[in-house]
Design an enzyme around this catalytic site. Sequence first.
Site, short mmCIF file in Angstrom:
data_model
loop_
_atom_site.label_atom_id
_atom_site.label_comp_id
_atom_site.label_asym_id
_atom_site.label_seq_id
_atom_site.Cartn_x
_atom_site.Cartn_y
_atom_site.Cartn_z
N ASP A 28 1.22 -1.67 0.07
CA ASP A 28 -0.26 -0.58 0.00
C ASP A 28 1.02 0.95 -0.02
O ASP A 28 1.94 1.36 0.44
CB ASP A 28 -0.84 0.32 1.21
CG ASP A 28 -2.47 0.87 1.33
OD1 ASP A 28 -2.19 2.02 0.12
OD2 ASP A 28 -2.44 1.25 2.28
N HIS A 45 2.80 3.43 -8.97
CA HIS A 45 2.66 1.77 -9.70
C HIS A 45 3.39 1.14 -10.34
O HIS A 45 4.72 0.12 -9.90
CB HIS A 45 1.94 2.32 -10.18
CG HIS A 45 0.27 2.26 -9.69
ND1 HIS A 45 -0.19 1.59 -8.47
CD2 HIS A 45 -0.63 3.04 -9.90
CE1 HIS A 45 -1.59 2.21 -8.05
NE2 HIS A 45 -1.71 2.57 -8.71
N LEU A 139 11.76 -21.15 -3.72
CA LEU A 139 11.03 -19.59 -3.57
C LEU A 139 9.13 -19.43 -4.29
O LEU A 139 9.41 -19.61 -5.45
CB LEU A 139 11.09 -18.45 -3.89
CG LEU A 139 10.31 -17.16 -3.24
CD1 LEU A 139 9.90 -16.68 -1.77
CD2 LEU A 139 11.40 -15.88 -3.66
C1 FPP Z 1 -1.60 0.33 -3.39
O1 FPP Z 1 -1.06 1.65 -3.74
C2 FPP Z 1 -1.09 -0.30 -4.16
C3 FPP Z 1 -1.92 -1.40 -5.01
C4 FPP Z 1 -3.43 -1.16 -5.99
C5 FPP Z 1 -1.01 -1.80 -6.36
C6 FPP Z 1 0.31 -2.10 -5.74
C7 FPP Z 1 0.61 -2.63 -7.18
C8 FPP Z 1 1.78 -2.87 -7.53
C9 FPP Z 1 2.75 -2.92 -6.57
C10 FPP Z 1 2.44 -3.15 -8.94
C11 FPP Z 1 1.97 -4.57 -9.53
C12 FPP Z 1 2.90 -5.06 -9.99
C13 FPP Z 1 2.90 -6.22 -10.07
C14 FPP Z 1 4.17 -7.00 -10.41
C15 FPP Z 1 1.79 -7.15 -9.04
P1 FPP Z 1 -2.42 2.94 -3.49
O2 FPP Z 1 -2.71 3.31 -5.21
O3 FPP Z 1 -3.46 1.97 -2.65
O4 FPP Z 1 -1.99 4.37 -2.51
P2 FPP Z 1 -2.62 4.70 -1.88
O5 FPP Z 1 -3.03 4.40 -0.52
O6 FPP Z 1 -1.38 5.53 -0.91
O7 FPP Z 1 -3.54 5.86 -2.98
#
Ligand code: FPP
Length: 254
Positions: A28, A45, A139
């Site tokens: 997150d 992201h 893994l």
């Molecule tokens: C939450 O941050 C994150 C996500 C919803 C997506 C996580 C995705 C990645 C790390 C990249 C995808 C890649 C792969 C390889 C799976 P948020 O956008 O909710 O952050 P915020 O709460 O600060 O708005």
Amino acid sequence: MTALTNQDRSPATERAAEPVRHVAIIMDGNGRWATSRGLPRTEGHRRGVEAVRDTIQAAIDLNIRTVTLFGFSSENWTRPADEIDMLFGLFRGYVRRDIEKLHEAGVRVKVIGRRAGLPDDIRDLIDEVETKTAANRVLQVVFAFNYGGRDEIARAAAALAVKAVAGEIAASDIDEGFIADHLDTAALPDPDLIIRTSGEMRLSNFLLWQCAYAEFVFLPVLWPDFGRADLETAIDLFRSRSRRYGGVKARESA
Ligand code: FPP
């Protein structure tokens, strides 16, 4: 009133022996990482994928057996369409680009979540990477993609109902193990440790069934900044906990 502190009085060496086989992470804070720098959320992201790579390498080095990463939740469909496209594109690009490297490193890749509703090419890619890496044992990396814990349990219940109606099972066959065997995570151990980054302290529909006896660690770091040191911090915290699974420690029961 006494403080709510960890009560484990076991020697540090005993605690250090606590195995951490399965670490599950709610990644997150990508959006906040980006907006705090005046960048579009999508850049957060993009940087998040680098943190995924670093985390997988750190997990190999730390001899963790399974890492589950929450990449896209069943509730993330409520985000703007261009952000959803971007997240799918990142997942697609990551798997295509890293599939050989992961395979060579002995990483087995598995994806949990609802397949229906995903673009056809992503479903094909998931089949390809799961098949290619199926025999790897260094893994296991599990991507929760289009995943929601309630959705997973509901799909398992529906599958059991179909079997019951077909006369293949009786109601008396259904116990906890039977339900676990019908979840997406059927072949996986339950998570020992669940980490959430960004300082938020909630589960957001992640591994609801499987987290029954997991230890939770909430870290203030935003996901794109997460690295090996943070994983080690979380594991140290995990090892300072006393896991009793509803029972008592052996020496306390004597
Ligand atoms: C939450 O941050 C994150 C996500 C919803 C997506 C996580 C995705 C990645 C790390 C990249 C995808 C890649 C792969 C390889 C799976 P948020 O956008 O909710 O952050 P915020 O709460 O600060 O708005």
